[in-house]
Write an enzyme that holds these catalytic residues in place. Sequence first.
Site, short mmCIF file in Angstrom:
data_model
loop_
_atom_site.label_atom_id
_atom_site.label_comp_id
_atom_site.label_asym_id
_atom_site.label_seq_id
_atom_site.Cartn_x
_atom_site.Cartn_y
_atom_site.Cartn_z
N GLY A 32 0.96 -1.33 0.07
CA GLY A 32 0.17 -0.21 0.02
C GLY A 32 0.84 1.26 -0.16
N LYS A 33 1.87 1.30 0.83
CA LYS A 33 2.75 2.33 0.97
C LYS A 33 3.72 2.59 -0.60
CE LYS A 33 5.07 2.49 5.47
NZ LYS A 33 6.18 2.22 6.10
N ASP A 90 8.47 5.69 7.64
CA ASP A 90 8.07 5.26 8.89
C ASP A 90 6.74 6.03 9.24
OD1 ASP A 90 8.63 2.84 10.61
OD2 ASP A 90 8.11 4.35 12.34
P1 ITT Z 1 7.79 -0.91 5.86
O1 ITT Z 1 8.16 -0.79 7.40
O2 ITT Z 1 8.26 -2.03 5.09
O3 ITT Z 1 7.68 0.31 5.20
P2 ITT Z 1 5.37 -1.34 7.51
O4 ITT Z 1 3.97 -1.59 7.35
O5 ITT Z 1 5.83 -2.20 8.39
O6 ITT Z 1 6.09 -1.45 6.18
P3 ITT Z 1 5.61 0.82 9.31
O7 ITT Z 1 6.53 -0.10 10.18
O8 ITT Z 1 5.86 2.18 9.00
O9 ITT Z 1 5.39 0.03 7.85
O10 ITT Z 1 4.14 0.72 9.85
C1 ITT Z 1 3.16 1.78 9.29
C2 ITT Z 1 1.73 1.01 9.85
O11 ITT Z 1 0.89 1.86 10.13
C3 ITT Z 1 1.23 0.45 8.47
O12 ITT Z 1 1.35 -0.89 8.54
C4 ITT Z 1 -0.30 0.81 8.72
O13 ITT Z 1 -0.85 -0.30 9.73
C5 ITT Z 1 -0.30 2.10 9.40
N1 ITT Z 1 -0.28 3.40 8.23
C6 ITT Z 1 0.73 3.72 7.83
N2 ITT Z 1 0.36 4.86 6.95
C7 ITT Z 1 -0.93 4.51 6.76
C8 ITT Z 1 -1.92 5.05 5.89
O14 ITT Z 1 -1.57 5.75 4.92
N3 ITT Z 1 -3.13 4.62 5.99
C9 ITT Z 1 -3.41 3.60 6.82
N4 ITT Z 1 -2.82 2.94 7.72
C10 ITT Z 1 -1.28 3.55 7.73
#
Ligand code: ITT
Length: 233
Positions: A32-33, A90
Amino acid sequence: MQSHTERIPTGPTHAAGGQSTQPLLVATRNPGKLRELASLLWDVPARLVSLDEAGVDATVDETGATFEENAVLKATVYARASGLTTLADDSGLEVDALGGDPGVRSARYAGPGADDAARMRRLLHKLQKVPAGGRQARFRCVIALAQPHGGARTFMGVCEGLIADAPRGRNGFGYDPVFILPGMGRTMAELSAAEKGSVSHRGIAARRAAAALNIPGFLSGPALAARPCRGGL
Ligand code: ITT
């Protein structure tokens, strides 16, 4: 950290003059990111490369106490592993009634292996006795840029909102279905990708990072190295 990786779905491959530009690793394992970042960074003078495309299988323990520390940690580890200038994100959700939780633990909030639905269920359960007037929250995103042998720069974006009683909408990812934008009267998951990008924490941080990346010589020059890495690195 999620275990699956993807290819970059969109993004520039050439500079305005038609010349191939230097690669920029977009280091996330969250599809998604990755989708959002690739679309938000459309105008940077670099060829966006995913972890899969770069053949990077390193993983990062997100041990930082802040989004900034974790973003710098991820960008620095992946930059060293790939030898490429790297962008990492992050991000997460801060809920006032929960003292800022889940915060940096947003991805791990319902334990290892849990999915977005389980994380939202846990959040809504924790807030079941909190009335509408006390459900203030914000998404926060820190984007870090790092070079393999240099320092890092960070860019932050924040988006204020309220936590809904129940999920609504099918777009976006993560906690989007339970995050209401008061000014729009919709959840983040009820916005189109373009609408989300225009108001989201990630959209704000990405536009700040893109502005720096568009400064001539930013990636190849000393701008990144001028600021030492933080977060104990
Ligand atoms: P990477 O570290 O590989 O980038 P991750 O999903 O583990 O992936 P994070 O540690 O930054 O990334 O966790 C971010 C979490 O916060 C993500 O898994 C979502 O649950 C939430 N999140 C972040 N941005 C969001 C968004 O735009 N919409 C909804 N939830 C979001």
